[in-house]
Design a protein around this motif. Structure first.
Motif, PDB file in Angstrom:
ATOM      1  N   SER A   1      -8.300  -9.010 -20.692  1.00 39.24           N
ATOM      2  CA  SER A   1      -9.773  -9.407 -21.399  1.00 39.24           C
ATOM      3  C   SER A   1      -9.396  -7.987 -20.852  1.00 39.24           C
ATOM      4  O   SER A   1     -10.343  -7.687 -22.379  1.00 39.24           O
ATOM      5  CB  SER A   1     -10.380 -10.367 -21.928  1.00 39.24           C
ATOM      6  OG  SER A   1     -11.283  -9.654 -20.439  1.00 39.24           O
TER       7      SER A   1
ATOM      8  N   PHE B   1      -7.598  -5.871 -19.631  1.00 35.10           N
ATOM      9  CA  PHE B   1      -6.347  -4.566 -20.090  1.00 35.10           C
ATOM     10  C   PHE B   1      -6.209  -4.529 -21.863  1.00 35.10           C
ATOM     11  O   PHE B   1      -5.435  -2.931 -21.883  1.00 35.10           O
ATOM     12  CB  PHE B   1      -5.171  -5.406 -19.625  1.00 35.10           C
ATOM     13  CG  PHE B   1      -3.973  -3.878 -19.136  1.00 35.10           C
ATOM     14  CD1 PHE B   1      -4.468  -2.942 -18.517  1.00 35.10           C
ATOM     15  CD2 PHE B   1      -2.942  -5.270 -19.523  1.00 35.10           C
ATOM     16  CE1 PHE B   1      -2.550  -2.545 -18.224  1.00 35.10           C
ATOM     17  CE2 PHE B   1      -1.601  -4.121 -19.728  1.00 35.10           C
ATOM     18  CZ  PHE B   1      -2.162  -2.764 -19.084  1.00 35.10           C
ATOM     19  N   ILE B   2      -5.871  -5.339 -21.949  1.00 34.82           N
ATOM     20  CA  ILE B   2      -5.482  -5.677 -23.504  1.00 34.82           C
ATOM     21  C   ILE B   2      -6.370  -4.643 -24.906  1.00 34.82           C
ATOM     22  O   ILE B   2      -6.103  -3.976 -25.218  1.00 34.82           O
ATOM     23  CB  ILE B   2      -5.481  -6.957 -24.410  1.00 34.82           C
ATOM     24  CG1 ILE B   2      -4.119  -7.532 -23.548  1.00 34.82           C
ATOM     25  CG2 ILE B   2      -5.331  -7.278 -26.067  1.00 34.82           C
ATOM     26  CD1 ILE B   2      -3.741  -9.132 -23.522  1.00 34.82           C
ATOM     27  N   ALA B   3      -8.228  -5.087 -24.232  1.00 36.54           N
ATOM     28  CA  ALA B   3      -8.969  -4.237 -24.819  1.00 36.54           C
ATOM     29  C   ALA B   3      -9.079  -2.731 -24.793  1.00 36.54           C
ATOM     30  O   ALA B   3      -8.888  -2.201 -25.260  1.00 36.54           O
ATOM     31  CB  ALA B   3      -9.839  -4.869 -24.519  1.00 36.54           C
TER      32      ALA B   3
ATOM     33  N   VAL C   1      -5.846  -1.599 -23.799  1.00 34.33           N
ATOM     34  CA  VAL C   1      -4.693  -0.855 -24.880  1.00 34.33           C
ATOM     35  C   VAL C   1      -4.615  -0.874 -25.699  1.00 34.33           C
ATOM     36  O   VAL C   1      -4.027   0.624 -27.160  1.00 34.33           O
ATOM     37  CB  VAL C   1      -3.816  -1.469 -23.911  1.00 34.33           C
ATOM     38  CG1 VAL C   1      -2.154  -1.658 -24.169  1.00 34.33           C
ATOM     39  CG2 VAL C   1      -3.252  -1.554 -22.361  1.00 34.33           C
ATOM     40  N   VAL C   2      -5.341  -1.431 -26.674  1.00 34.29           N
ATOM     41  CA  VAL C   2      -5.392  -1.384 -28.021  1.00 34.29           C
ATOM     42  C   VAL C   2      -6.415  -0.273 -28.594  1.00 34.29           C
ATOM     43  O   VAL C   2      -6.088   0.995 -29.708  1.00 34.29           O
ATOM     44  CB  VAL C   2      -5.930  -2.838 -29.003  1.00 34.29           C
ATOM     45  CG1 VAL C   2      -5.014  -3.285 -28.885  1.00 34.29           C
ATOM     46  CG2 VAL C   2      -7.278  -3.174 -28.329  1.00 34.29           C
TER      47      VAL C   2
END
Lengths: 264, 177
Positions: A152, A154-156, A158-159
């Motif tokens: 939750s 990490f992806i937030a 990276v984007v």
């Protein structure tokens, strides 16, 4: 601080019960909006479910129409209150089922991320409670919660890193000025300082992208959890996202436990 | 002191690999109403990904024999308070309203020329109409006897931009209050 697997599972269960109690209390407070005269009247919404087979439609009609839906909410808050004291698969199943029904009542999700995390935690807990004797299943469930939690952030992160608006700070300025609260002159002044915004943007991006480091050991993990809690409180203040604090709060013990497991 | 095992390094490497992968990964829209309704089972963690156009809702009212008054913003802001850390029913309702506006905007993308009237019978449009009906304060209603009509408008505004730069995306039919 050492936590056993069972204590961690119990802690996650108690904390998600608190989150569900708060979420459901809020829903009771806005019951007018899903009554027959409200915005989300079932008489309108049920058309959305027309493509489901008859028995499913019957079940949804029975549970999601007003005032029956209040019974679902009552059952949810009752199960959560009992789950504050007792651990049982039936309680977790009730919480999971009623959480999915609540989301369906709002055409998929009521509050986005916090609904996702609530269901992630409840799904894993249900599995752990169905196999209470299995250490491996319990560990797998905590690991699943921890990985979803890491993702939750990490992806937030990276984007955001991909977006020039975030790297320049412009996106943060835009978000700060378009929440549900009025923009104070102080906030407006802050949003007009590009250097400050860029600095804060990069802090957020780095914090989110580096969040997986919290798995390395419990001291690092605790540091990340404390920072994350402050981050949640800031989000409540800026955007009114209080449900995130409690849904994520329930998942942190799983991450803390996993960061202390020797995986070698 | 920190004790970092080899497998912890492996986990970290896996995450960094995922990062590289995500940087070149484009989100794909998965069609299907059932998937959409059960999307809570498929978490998406792309929070605050980028600035986007946000829909803003306006309405105006008129008496049966009169002209429409000015457009007014339908949703007002909430107020900050410390207790909202624990209990923020009104704030979350407002966020749900905002979600409804975005849903209407998304649904409108599938409206083809000539099918606008059909859209007015869609669930999203009907929910929006109910929302506007609830948001019109009594003080805005024209005085006197006879029916009152209202109309609503959805405009799109880039986050952080001035309201004057909003573009119109929907003007509703006239509805009796």
């Amino acid at each position: 601080m050492e936590l056993s697997l069972n204590t961690t599972l119990m802690l996650v269960e108690r904390l998600i019960a608190v989150a569900v109690i708060l979420q459901t209390s809020e829903m009771f407070a806005i019951r007018e909006s899903f009554s027959d005269d409200g915005v989300w009247s079932w008489s309108v919404l049920k058309d959305e479910f027309e493509f489901f087979p008859g028995p499913v439609r019957f079940f949804l009609d029975l549970t999601l129409a007003y005032p029956n839906f209040l019974v679902v909410l009552f059952l949810r808050i009752l199960a959560a209150s009992v789950a504050l004291m007792l651990s049982h698969a039936v309680l977790v199943f009730t919480l999971l089922l009623t959480s999915v029904l609540v989301c369906l009542r709002w055409r998929g999700v009521f509050n986005g991320g916090s609904d996702y995390m609530t269901v992630v935690v409840l799904l894993a807990l249900l599995l752990a409670r169905l196999f209470p004797e299995s250490h491996l299943v319990g560990l797998g469930c905590l690991l699943y919660i921890a990985l979803q939690l890491l993702s939750s952030f990490f992806i937030a992160g990276v984007v955001k890193l991909k977006r020039v608006n975030w790297r320049s700070g412009r996106a943060l300025g835009g978000f700060l000025c378009s929440g549900i609260y009025p923009v104070s002159p102080l906030l407006r002044a802050f949003a007009e300082k590009p250097a400050l915004l860029a600095c804060l943007s990069w802090s957020i991006i780095l914090f989110e992208v580096l969040f997986p480091l919290s798995l390395l050991n419990q001291s690092i993990c605790l540091l990340f959890i404390i920072t994350a809690l402050l981050f949640h409180v800031a989000n409540v203040y800026m955007f009114g996202l209080n449900r995130f604090l409690f849904a994520w709060g329930a998942a942190y013990p799983a991450l803390y436990y996993c960061s202390g497991v020797s995986w070698s | 002191m920190f004790e970092i095992s080899l497998s912890s390094y492996l986990l970290l490497t896996l995450y960094l690999a995922a990062a590289a992968f995500l940087l070149f990964f484009r989100t794909r829209y998965v069609p299907g109403r059932a998937i959409y309704l059960f999307r809570v089972l498929f978490p998406s963690w792309r929070f605050f990904e980028d600035l986007c156009e946000l829909p803003v809702l306006y309405h105006r009212v008129r008496a049966a024999d009169g002209a429409f008054g000015p457009w007014r913003k339908s949703l007002s802001s909430d107020r900050r308070h410390l207790y909202k850390l624990l209990f923020n029913a009104e704030g979350n309702k407002l966020l749900a309203y905002q979600g409804l506006l975005q849903q209407v905007e998304n649904d409108m993308q599938s409206v083809t020329e000539g099918s606008e009237a059909e859209f007015a019978s869609s669930v999203s449009y009907r929910l929006l109409e109910r929302l506007v009906r609830k948001q019109i304060p009594r003080s805005e209603l024209p005085e006197g006897e006879g029916p009152v009509f209202f109309q609503f408008r959805l405009s799109s505004l880039m986050q952080g931009e001035a309201e004057s730069s909003a573009t119109e995306i929907l003007i509703s039919l006239e509805h009796e209050y």
